[in-house]
Design a protein around this motif. Structure first.
Motif, PDB file in Angstrom:
ATOM      1  N   ASN A  20     -20.020 -14.073  -7.919  1.00 56.92           N
ATOM      2  CA  ASN A  20     -20.385 -14.735  -6.653  1.00 56.92           C
ATOM      3  C   ASN A  20     -19.307 -14.598  -5.589  1.00 56.92           C
ATOM      4  OD1 ASN A  20     -22.803 -15.745  -7.890  1.00 56.92           O
ATOM      5  ND2 ASN A  20     -21.567 -17.364  -8.839  1.00 56.92           N
ATOM      6  N   ASN A  21     -18.678 -13.426  -5.548  1.00 53.66           N
ATOM      7  CA  ASN A  21     -17.676 -13.161  -4.515  1.00 53.66           C
ATOM      8  C   ASN A  21     -18.271 -12.189  -3.511  1.00 53.66           C
ATOM      9  OD1 ASN A  21     -15.409 -12.737  -2.970  1.00 53.66           O
ATOM     10  ND2 ASN A  21     -14.426 -11.372  -4.432  1.00 53.66           N
ATOM     11  N   ASP A  22     -18.669 -12.712  -2.356  1.00 54.66           N
ATOM     12  CA  ASP A  22     -19.302 -11.867  -1.345  1.00 54.66           C
ATOM     13  C   ASP A  22     -18.307 -11.365  -0.309  1.00 54.66           C
ATOM     14  OD1 ASP A  22     -18.767 -14.252  -0.122  1.00 54.66           O
ATOM     15  OD2 ASP A  22     -20.748 -14.505   0.787  1.00 54.66           O
ATOM     16  N   MET A  23     -17.024 -11.632  -0.533  1.00 50.26           N
ATOM     17  CA  MET A  23     -16.001 -11.178   0.409  1.00 50.26           C
ATOM     18  C   MET A  23     -15.227 -10.016  -0.214  1.00 50.26           C
ATOM     19  SD  MET A  23     -14.479 -14.691   2.036  1.00 50.26           S
ATOM     20  CE  MET A  23     -13.601 -13.765   3.295  1.00 50.26           C
ATOM     21  N   GLU A  24     -15.138  -8.920   0.522  1.00 47.97           N
ATOM     22  CA  GLU A  24     -14.480  -7.734   0.016  1.00 47.97           C
ATOM     23  C   GLU A  24     -13.378  -7.278   0.966  1.00 47.97           C
ATOM     24  OE1 GLU A  24     -18.077  -5.330  -0.175  1.00 47.97           O
ATOM     25  OE2 GLU A  24     -17.867  -5.274  -2.356  1.00 47.97           O
ATOM     26  N   ARG A  25     -12.399  -6.575   0.404  1.00 51.32           N
ATOM     27  CA  ARG A  25     -11.385  -5.883   1.191  1.00 51.32           C
ATOM     28  C   ARG A  25     -11.754  -4.405   1.234  1.00 51.32           C
ATOM     29  NH1 ARG A  25      -5.608  -7.211   0.706  1.00 51.32           N
ATOM     30  NH2 ARG A  25      -5.418  -5.144  -0.208  1.00 51.32           N
ATOM     31  N   HIS A  26     -11.632  -3.794   2.391  1.00 51.00           N
ATOM     32  CA  HIS A  26     -11.899  -2.370   2.493  1.00 51.00           C
ATOM     33  C   HIS A  26     -10.703  -1.674   3.128  1.00 51.00           C
ATOM     34  CE1 HIS A  26     -15.912  -2.996   1.106  1.00 51.00           C
ATOM     35  NE2 HIS A  26     -16.257  -3.721   2.155  1.00 51.00           N
ATOM     36  N   PHE A  27     -10.414  -0.496   2.630  1.00 51.98           N
ATOM     37  CA  PHE A  27      -9.249   0.279   3.052  1.00 51.98           C
ATOM     38  C   PHE A  27      -9.699   1.320   4.069  1.00 51.98           C
ATOM     39  CE2 PHE A  27      -5.929   3.571   1.615  1.00 51.98           C
ATOM     40  CZ  PHE A  27      -4.996   3.087   2.520  1.00 51.98           C
ATOM     41  N   ARG A  56      -6.334  14.031   4.487  1.00 52.98           N
ATOM     42  CA  ARG A  56      -7.019  14.754   3.408  1.00 52.98           C
ATOM     43  C   ARG A  56      -6.296  14.535   2.069  1.00 52.98           C
ATOM     44  NH1 ARG A  56     -10.293  18.954   4.407  1.00 52.98           N
ATOM     45  NH2 ARG A  56      -9.196  19.366   6.370  1.00 52.98           N
ATOM     46  N   LEU A  57      -4.972  14.594   2.108  1.00 53.08           N
ATOM     47  CA  LEU A  57      -4.196  14.370   0.891  1.00 53.08           C
ATOM     48  C   LEU A  57      -4.382  12.948   0.369  1.00 53.08           C
ATOM     49  CD1 LEU A  57      -0.854  16.221   1.720  1.00 53.08           C
ATOM     50  CD2 LEU A  57      -2.436  16.765  -0.136  1.00 53.08           C
ATOM     51  N   CYS A  58      -4.407  11.973   1.273  1.00 50.33           N
ATOM     52  CA  CYS A  58      -4.642  10.584   0.855  1.00 50.33           C
ATOM     53  C   CYS A  58      -5.973  10.467   0.120  1.00 50.33           C
ATOM     54  CB  CYS A  58      -4.639   9.649   2.069  1.00 50.33           C
ATOM     55  SG  CYS A  58      -3.021   9.393   2.831  1.00 50.33           S
ATOM     56  N   CYS A  59      -7.007  11.097   0.674  1.00 50.51           N
ATOM     57  CA  CYS A  59      -8.323  11.034   0.044  1.00 50.51           C
ATOM     58  C   CYS A  59      -8.311  11.730  -1.321  1.00 50.51           C
ATOM     59  CB  CYS A  59      -9.373  11.670   0.959  1.00 50.51           C
ATOM     60  SG  CYS A  59      -9.690  10.754   2.489  1.00 50.51           S
ATOM     61  N   GLU A  60      -7.629  12.869  -1.401  1.00 54.15           N
ATOM     62  CA  GLU A  60      -7.562  13.591  -2.674  1.00 54.15           C
ATOM     63  C   GLU A  60      -6.862  12.764  -3.745  1.00 54.15           C
ATOM     64  OE1 GLU A  60      -5.656  17.294  -1.925  1.00 54.15           O
ATOM     65  OE2 GLU A  60      -7.364  18.152  -0.819  1.00 54.15           O
ATOM     66  N   LYS A  61      -5.746  12.135  -3.392  1.00 54.35           N
ATOM     67  CA  LYS A  61      -4.985  11.361  -4.376  1.00 54.35           C
ATOM     68  C   LYS A  61      -5.739  10.113  -4.816  1.00 54.35           C
ATOM     69  CE  LYS A  61      -1.710  14.342  -4.130  1.00 54.35           C
ATOM     70  NZ  LYS A  61      -1.580  15.352  -5.210  1.00 54.35           N
ATOM     71  N   ARG A  95       0.833  -1.198   0.000  1.00 52.00           N
ATOM     72  CA  ARG A  95       0.000   0.000   0.000  1.00 52.00           C
ATOM     73  C   ARG A  95       0.869   1.250   0.000  1.00 52.00           C
ATOM     74  NH1 ARG A  95      -5.345   0.643  -0.970  1.00 52.00           N
ATOM     75  NH2 ARG A  95      -5.711  -1.240   0.256  1.00 52.00           N
ATOM     76  N   GLY A  96       1.933   1.225   0.798  1.00 50.30           N
ATOM     77  CA  GLY A  96       2.827   2.369   0.843  1.00 50.30           C
ATOM     78  C   GLY A  96       3.478   2.646  -0.488  1.00 50.30           C
ATOM     79  N   ALA A  97       3.837   1.581  -1.211  1.00 45.43           N
ATOM     80  CA  ALA A  97       4.486   1.757  -2.511  1.00 45.43           C
ATOM     81  C   ALA A  97       3.578   2.468  -3.498  1.00 45.43           C
ATOM     82  CB  ALA A  97       4.906   0.397  -3.067  1.00 45.43           C
ATOM     83  N   VAL A  98       2.268   2.269  -3.361  1.00 51.64           N
ATOM     84  CA  VAL A  98       1.304   2.905  -4.269  1.00 51.64           C
ATOM     85  C   VAL A  98       0.955   4.315  -3.811  1.00 51.64           C
ATOM     86  CG1 VAL A  98      -1.067   2.784  -5.146  1.00 51.64           C
ATOM     87  CG2 VAL A  98       0.321   0.696  -4.997  1.00 51.64           C
ATOM     88  N   LEU A  99       0.704   4.478  -2.504  1.00 45.93           N
ATOM     89  CA  LEU A  99       0.117   5.723  -2.008  1.00 45.93           C
ATOM     90  C   LEU A  99       1.140   6.780  -1.611  1.00 45.93           C
ATOM     91  CD1 LEU A  99      -2.488   7.194  -1.331  1.00 45.93           C
ATOM     92  CD2 LEU A  99      -2.492   6.058   0.899  1.00 45.93           C
ATOM     93  N   LEU A 100       2.218   6.380  -0.949  1.00 46.25           N
ATOM     94  CA  LEU A 100       3.141   7.376  -0.400  1.00 46.25           C
ATOM     95  C   LEU A 100       3.796   8.261  -1.468  1.00 46.25           C
ATOM     96  CD1 LEU A 100       4.817   5.416   2.533  1.00 46.25           C
ATOM     97  CD2 LEU A 100       2.894   7.025   2.594  1.00 46.25           C
ATOM     98  N   PRO A 101       4.199   7.724  -2.630  1.00 44.23           N
ATOM     99  CA  PRO A 101       4.770   8.622  -3.645  1.00 44.23           C
ATOM    100  C   PRO A 101       3.791   9.687  -4.129  1.00 44.23           C
ATOM    101  CG  PRO A 101       5.338   6.339  -4.120  1.00 44.23           C
ATOM    102  CD  PRO A 101       4.311   6.309  -3.031  1.00 44.23           C
ATOM    103  N   LEU A 102       2.505   9.416  -3.993  1.00 42.33           N
ATOM    104  CA  LEU A 102       1.498  10.392  -4.400  1.00 42.33           C
ATOM    105  C   LEU A 102       1.292  11.475  -3.347  1.00 42.33           C
ATOM    106  CD1 LEU A 102      -1.249   7.940  -5.774  1.00 42.33           C
ATOM    107  CD2 LEU A 102       0.532   9.119  -7.080  1.00 42.33           C
ATOM    108  N   VAL A 103       1.405  11.098  -2.075  1.00 45.35           N
ATOM    109  CA  VAL A 103       1.031  11.988  -0.974  1.00 45.35           C
ATOM    110  C   VAL A 103       2.214  12.763  -0.404  1.00 45.35           C
ATOM    111  CG1 VAL A 103       0.088  12.024   1.383  1.00 45.35           C
ATOM    112  CG2 VAL A 103      -0.940  10.537  -0.362  1.00 45.35           C
ATOM    113  N   LEU A 104       3.359  12.095  -0.253  1.00 50.73           N
ATOM    114  CA  LEU A 104       4.457  12.702   0.498  1.00 50.73           C
ATOM    115  C   LEU A 104       5.031  13.980  -0.105  1.00 50.73           C
ATOM    116  CD1 LEU A 104       6.469   9.687   1.937  1.00 50.73           C
ATOM    117  CD2 LEU A 104       4.783  11.150   3.055  1.00 50.73           C
TER     118      LEU A 104
END
Length: 308
Positions: free
Chosen positions: A266-273, A292-297, A101-110
Motif C-alpha cells: 500500500n505504498n503509492d508514493m515512488e521515487r524516480h530517477f 548513454r553510459l549511465c543508462c548502460e551501467k 547517488r554519485g557514490a553508486v553511479l560515478l565509479p561505474l561510469v567515469l
C-alpha cells in the motif's frame, strides 16, 4: 560583457552575502567587493539591495542577471557546436548529482568516460536533488541526475530509472525475527520499532511521513540526518530500521548480511530517477555519451531525445 561578474553576482545571490560568496569562490572578500563595485559603476546603478539580509538583487540587478545568463548560454552553445564541428574532444561537463547517488553511479561510469574523453573537464556539484534541480534550471550546471518529478518549467526530464523504497531492518530487530527477508509487509508492522530518519524535505522522508500518517503510527525516531550513507550504518549498529532506496541496497554488498529488506504494501508514493537539462541547451556529443553510459551501467534503455 565580463562573465566573471555574472559568476560573482550569482555566487552572492546563492550564498546570501559577499563574505560567504568569497569563500565559495576562493577569492578575498575585498577583491569580490571591488569587482561588484566596478560592475555597478559600469552599469550606473546598484546591483544589490544592501538593506536586506540576505542580500537581494535590485530590479536593475535582476535585469542584468537575466541578460547576462542569456548571453552566456549563447556563447556556451556556440562554442560547443563549433567544437563538435571540428571533432574536438575538449570541453567541460558541469554535472549535478547528490552524494549518495554519485557514490553508486560515478565509479561505474567515469572510468570509461574519462578514457573516451580525457580532455573533457568534469565539474561536480554534489547537493541534494532539490538544490541540484534549481542549479540546472538557473544554468549553473549542465546535466542533473536527480530524484524528482517533472515540473512545468524550463527543463527537460528524461526518466532514467524507477525506484522502489523498501523498509530496511537490522537483522537484530524484532521485526526481522518475525519475517523472512524480502517478504512484502505493511509499515504498521514496524510501529514498535526504532527508526533512523532522513531530515524533513528529503524525498525518502516525505514517503516515510506519508506512510506513517496513512497507517496512524508514530514509531520512535532515534536520529534525523541528511547523510544517507551514515544513516544505514547507524541503523545496523543501533538495532533499528529505516526507509531506504532498494537501488542503494543492492549495490551495498557490505549490508547484505547485516540487514534485510521488505517491500512495503500500500505504498503509492515512488521515487524516480531523472536526467534533467535545460530545454534551450545544446547537448554536446560527450554529454550524450555520458548519459548513454549511465543508462548502460544501470541496464536501462537510452532514451535521450535528439536536438530539434
Amino acid at each position: 560583457m565580463n562573465f566573471k561578474h555574472y559568476e560573482y553576482v550569482s555566487a552572492v545571490v546563492r550564498e546570501g552575502s559577499i563574505t560567504a560568496a568569497s569563500k565559495k569562490l576562493y577569492i578575498s572578500q575585498p577583491a569580490l567587493s571591488q569587482a561588484i563595485k566596478q560592475l555597478e559603476q559600469d552599469l550606473g546603478v546598484p546591483v544589490f539591495d544592501r538593506s536586506t539580509d540576505p542580500l537581494s538583487l535590485t530590479f536593475a540587478g535582476e535585469k542584468y542577471m537575466s541578460a547576462a545568463k542569456h548571453m552566456l548560454d549563447i556563447e556556451t552553445d556556440l562554442r560547443a557546436e563549433i567544437a563538435e564541428s571540428k571533432k574536438q574532444v575538449h570541453g567541460r561537463l558541469r554535472l549535478g548529482i547528490p552524494n549518495q547517488r554519485g557514490a553508486v553511479l560515478l565509479p561505474l561510469v567515469l572510468p570509461e568516460f574519462i578514457e573516451r574523453y580525457p580532455f573533457v573537464k568534469i565539474e561536480l556539484f554534489e547537493h541534494g536533488s532539490a538544490t541540484t534541480e534549481r542549479m540546472v534550471a538557473e544554468g549553473d550546471c549542465d546535466l542533473a541526475l536527480i530524484t524528482t518529478s517533472p515540473k512545468p518549467n524550463n527543463l527537460n526530464y528524461v526518466l532514467i530509472e524507477n525506484e522502489q523504497v523498501v523498509l530496511m531492518a537490522a537483522r537484530s530487530t524484532e521485526l526481522a525475527q518475525r519475517f523472512e527477508p524480502g517478504r512484502s509487509i505493511s509499515i504498521s508492522e514496524a510501529k514498535n520499532e526504532k527508526f533512523v530518519s532522513m531530515q524533513p524535505g528529503h524525498s525518502v522522508r516525505i514517503i516515510q511521513d506519508r506512510l506513517f500518517e496513512l497507517h496512524h503510527i508514530s514509531p520512535r525516531i532515534l536520529l534525523e540526518t541528511n547523510n544517507m550513507e551514515a544513516a544505514k550504518y547507524i541503523t545496523v549498529h543501533c538495532n533499528a530500521m529505516m526507509l531506504y532506496p532498494y537501488v542503494y541496497f543492492k549495490n551495498s554488498h557490505d549490508l547484505q548480511y547485516r540487514v534485510q529488506c521488505h517491500p512495503l504494501l500500500n505504498n503509492d508514493m515512488e521515487r524516480h530517477f531523472y536526467l534533467a537539462f535545460r530545454k534551450d541547451m545544446h547537448l554536446t556529443q560527450y554529454m550524450r555519451d555520458f548519459v548513454r553510459l549511465c543508462c548502460e551501467k544501470l541496464n536501462v534503455p537510452y532514451t535521450l531525445p535528439e536536438d530539434e
